[in-house]
Design an enzyme around this catalytic site. Structure first.
Site, PDB file in Angstrom:
ATOM      1  N   SER A  52       0.693  -1.329  -0.106  1.00 42.19           N
ATOM      2  CA  SER A  52      -0.013  -0.097   0.044  1.00 42.19           C
ATOM      3  C   SER A  52       0.741   1.175   0.181  1.00 42.19           C
ATOM      4  O   SER A  52       1.830   1.447  -0.912  1.00 42.19           O
ATOM      5  CB  SER A  52      -0.952  -0.045   1.275  1.00 42.19           C
ATOM      6  OG  SER A  52      -2.052   0.823   1.182  1.00 42.19           O
ATOM      7  N   ASP A 214      -5.525  -2.911  -3.219  1.00 41.74           N
ATOM      8  CA  ASP A 214      -4.585  -2.653  -2.044  1.00 41.74           C
ATOM      9  C   ASP A 214      -3.960  -3.737  -1.535  1.00 41.74           C
ATOM     10  O   ASP A 214      -4.571  -4.758  -1.520  1.00 41.74           O
ATOM     11  CB  ASP A 214      -5.265  -1.878  -0.901  1.00 41.74           C
ATOM     12  CG  ASP A 214      -4.310  -1.305   0.041  1.00 41.74           C
ATOM     13  OD1 ASP A 214      -3.547  -2.095   0.749  1.00 41.74           O
ATOM     14  OD2 ASP A 214      -4.280  -0.235   0.306  1.00 41.74           O
TER      15      ASP A 214
END
Length: 383
Positions: A52, A214
């Site tokens: 991320s 993500d």
């Protein structure tokens, strides 16, 4: 050259987790570590693994692996000068037209070409990454011996697997385990955009006809990429906030709002799996102590791995609430529509507050937390 080779041989790995704007905390910790080293010293972590927003930080460090202090300074400058418009569109026309287009797309036929749907449009982040990152430097640093490997993890919405895209000079082979695998790749901006695409908040990214989001979503084993890339020591900078026992004991008769529940889900995605993986590794290390040295030598896959974890000493949500009005009006209206205000219990605000005042506070917190543990960090990294 000797210092560089010593650290490369040490197989120290840095693991940076996700968390949106919270990743500014990681920069503060790294800034403190940079002060423990000589000015022109190479990076003390030849293996870099990020997920991320942590993937963006690790890749930035990989680009400047030959001079750790310079890499950290550039990273710190970027975070201290961030504003929301650098990450996602926040003017009323773009915000609400993006949502409107997403709603209209739901009426399109299945065979129609569709764009990924999300709450916010983070196209400005792609432009920023293309401007500030020179990915060719990664290969150069690997060739020159300053870097062993760098991995960026994203979640495949197509297969449900956690994919770690890695660039390496140590002849590391791709790996495949249950629900996770490593793919040898030439890293680029799209890998970072995919890894940082917070679920429902930012749009998914298409890489080789697979849709990615993500990296924390399907990442059941956050330490796995570092271990597969040869780590012997793993330094983890997490974003797991301290719990307030008094607040948790309060008898609140009201059910949690949808925003509060969404915040809990994000917290679980970004921190719970890491804690479980660290616990699992500690158990494996204990079990290895019960096995004879001869049997361990005969089984190449069995090795003891040390870890050091640093997490924030203060609540990010409380800090974010102080800077709520730094958000543009259109974003505040959007968040209000889903029940998020300056007094909300939801942690979503701290993920989206890419403003220099908030990020600057987290950098200061990370620096202070690392300085408090200076001796322990020096000992772990052999500084």
């Amino acid at each position: 050259m000797t210092l560089k080779r010593n650290y490369l041989n040490s197989k120290n790995a840095l693991v940076l987790t996700g968390g949106g704007a919270r990743a500014a905390y990681q920069v503060g910790v790294l800034s403190a570590i940079a002060k423990f080293l000589p000015r022109n010293h190479g990076i003390p972590f030849p293996i870099l693994c990020g997920t991320s927003a942590g993937a963006i930080n690790t890749t930035s460090l990989a680009c400047y692996a030959s001079c750790f202090q310079l890499g950290v300074k550039k990273l710190e400058w970027a975070w201290k000068n961030f504003n929301i418009s650098s990450i996602y569109y926040n003017d009323p026309i773009n915000v609400f037209s993006h949502i409107g287009k997403g709603m209209l797309a739901s009426f399109q036929a299945d065979y129609a070409s569709k764009s990924p749907r999300s709450l916010l449009n983070n196209a400005p982040l792609r432009e920023l990454l293309n401007q500030i990152l020179d990915f060719t430097r990664i290969d150069n640093n690997i060739t020159r011996g300053y870097l062993s490997a760098v991995a960026v993890t994203a979640s495949s919405y197509s297969s449900g697997d956690s994919i770690s895209f890695f660039q390496s000079g140590d002849n590391n082979l791709p790996w495949s385990r249950s629900k996770r695998r490593g793919e040898l790749s030439q890293l680029n901006t799209e890998h970072l955009m995919a890894s940082a695409a917070i679920p429902m908040v930012f749009p998914s990214v298409n890489i080789k006809n697979q849709h990615f989001g993500d990296g924390s979503v399907h990442q059941l084993s956050p330490l796995s990429p570092a271990i597969h890339l040869g780590a012997k020591k793993i330094f983890v900078i997490g974003v797991d906030q301290p719990k307030n026992p008094l607040k948790n004991k309060e008898n609140n008769p009201q059910p949690p709002s949808s925003a509060t529940v969404a915040g809990h889900l994000l917290d679980s995605i970004f921190s719970d799996t890491l804690n479980s993986d660290l616990e699992r590794m500690a158990r494996i290390n204990y079990t290895l102590k019960l096995i004879s040295a001869k049997n361990r030598e005969e089984n190449e896959g069995l090795k003891h791995i040390d870890s050091f974890v640093i997490n924030p000493s203060h609540d990010f949500n409380a800090i974010a609430a102080q800077y709520y009005y730094d958000l543009p009006l259109s974003i505040r209206i959007l968040l209000r529509s889903v029940g998020i205000g300056n007094d909300s219990e939801s942690s979503i605000l701290s993920y989206l507050l890419f403003e220099k005042n908030f990020c600057g506070e987290l950098i200061k917190l990370g620096f202070a937390d690392a300085m408090e543990k200076e001796q322990a960090i020096r000992a772990f990294l052999d500084i």
